[in-house]
Design an enzyme around this catalytic site. Structure first.
Site, PDB file in Angstrom:
ATOM      1  N   GLU A  81     -45.879  64.618  -1.983  1.00 29.10           N
ATOM      2  CA  GLU A  81     -45.570  63.824  -3.169  1.00 29.10           C
ATOM      3  C   GLU A  81     -45.325  64.677  -4.411  1.00 29.10           C
ATOM      4  OE1 GLU A  81     -44.921  60.771  -2.981  1.00 29.10           O
ATOM      5  OE2 GLU A  81     -45.770  60.248  -1.022  1.00 29.10           O
ATOM      6  N   CYS A 144     -53.564  55.092  -2.814  1.00 28.36           N
ATOM      7  CA  CYS A 144     -53.081  56.474  -2.702  1.00 28.36           C
ATOM      8  C   CYS A 144     -52.573  56.987  -4.045  1.00 28.36           C
ATOM      9  CB  CYS A 144     -51.967  56.572  -1.659  1.00 28.36           C
ATOM     10  SG  CYS A 144     -52.516  56.434   0.053  1.00 28.36           S
ATOM     11  N   HIS A 166     -48.537  62.172   2.022  1.00 26.11           N
ATOM     12  CA  HIS A 166     -48.557  60.987   2.881  1.00 26.11           C
ATOM     13  C   HIS A 166     -48.198  61.374   4.313  1.00 26.11           C
ATOM     14  CE1 HIS A 166     -48.438  57.911  -0.494  1.00 26.11           C
ATOM     15  NE2 HIS A 166     -49.272  57.371   0.384  1.00 26.11           N
TER      16      HIS A 166
END
Length: 213
Positions: A81, A144, A166
């Site tokens: 991310e 998350c 992820h």
């Protein structure tokens, strides 16, 4: 011993397992160098407690790097991310039955935080191990993203590098459907490659990792 803290989540949404924790727990105690060790811990999947638990772990362990991981339903690769946003917008209730909609993660915080991990180098390392990986431009708006945002918020004034990854479903979670998945051993190898690259790379690679839309 210097510590890299790696976290995964407990199961949620009636699933019996969460692949992020199943993978992360396999890396407990792995040494990235003679004096660098991974410590793996599980976080609750709840808006009210996940961030507090992570803050407690950081205070107890004094890690030099923190990487949180979580399940990304629909993801087909190791998704590293780029950015966390200051909004909670839960499609489903969390494990405590809470479902915040359009609330701020941190009312006093900025609109977003970028990861401080070398995400391009991490993607390159995972792909170099023969495992699918990409830079992701959104961590969603569930727990998350909240944990990712609170992690960056807590460490913004420190030299501790941090971010979020992820992972896909495990094959046994998607039996009879067309949803993508990844074998546990592949996931573990991909996370290990990503974490090792994060530790060993002081300056990120300069290469394309964006998306058109």
């Amino acid at each position: 011993m210097r510590i890299v803290l790696l976290t995964g989540f407990e199961p949620f949404d009636q699933d019996p397992v969460n692949p992020s924790w199943e993978a992360v727990r396999q890396l407990e105690g792995v040494q990235l160098a003679d004096d660098v060790q991974i410590i793996a811990r599980r976080l609750p999947c709840a808006f009210a407690t996940a961030g507090a638990r992570l803050a407690q772990l950081i205070d107890e362990l004094h890690p030099e790097m923190v990487i949180a991981t979580g399940l990304g339903p629909g993801r087909s690769d190791i998704s590293i991310e780029r950015v966390a946003i200051n909004v909670n917008d839960a499609r489903i209730p969390d494990n405590l039955g809470e479902q915040p909609i359009d609330t701020a993660v941190a009312p006093d915080g900025p609109a977003a935080y970028f990861t401080t991990l070398p995400i391009k180098a991490m993607v390159r390392a995972v792909r170099g191990a023969g495992i699918a990986a990409s830079v992701s431009q959104t961590a969603g708006t569930f727990v998350c993203n909240q944990v990712f945002y609170l992690l960056q918020h807590a460490l913004a004034a420190t030299a501790v590098r941090s971010g979020f990854i992820h992972v896909p479903y495990l094959p046994e979670q998607v039996t009879g459907s067309q949803r993508p998945s990844m074998a546990l051993e592949t996931m573990v190898a991909g996370l290990h490659a990503a974490v090792l690259a994060a530790w060993q790379t002081p300056v990120d690679a300069k290469e394309a990792g964006g998306q058109v839309s």
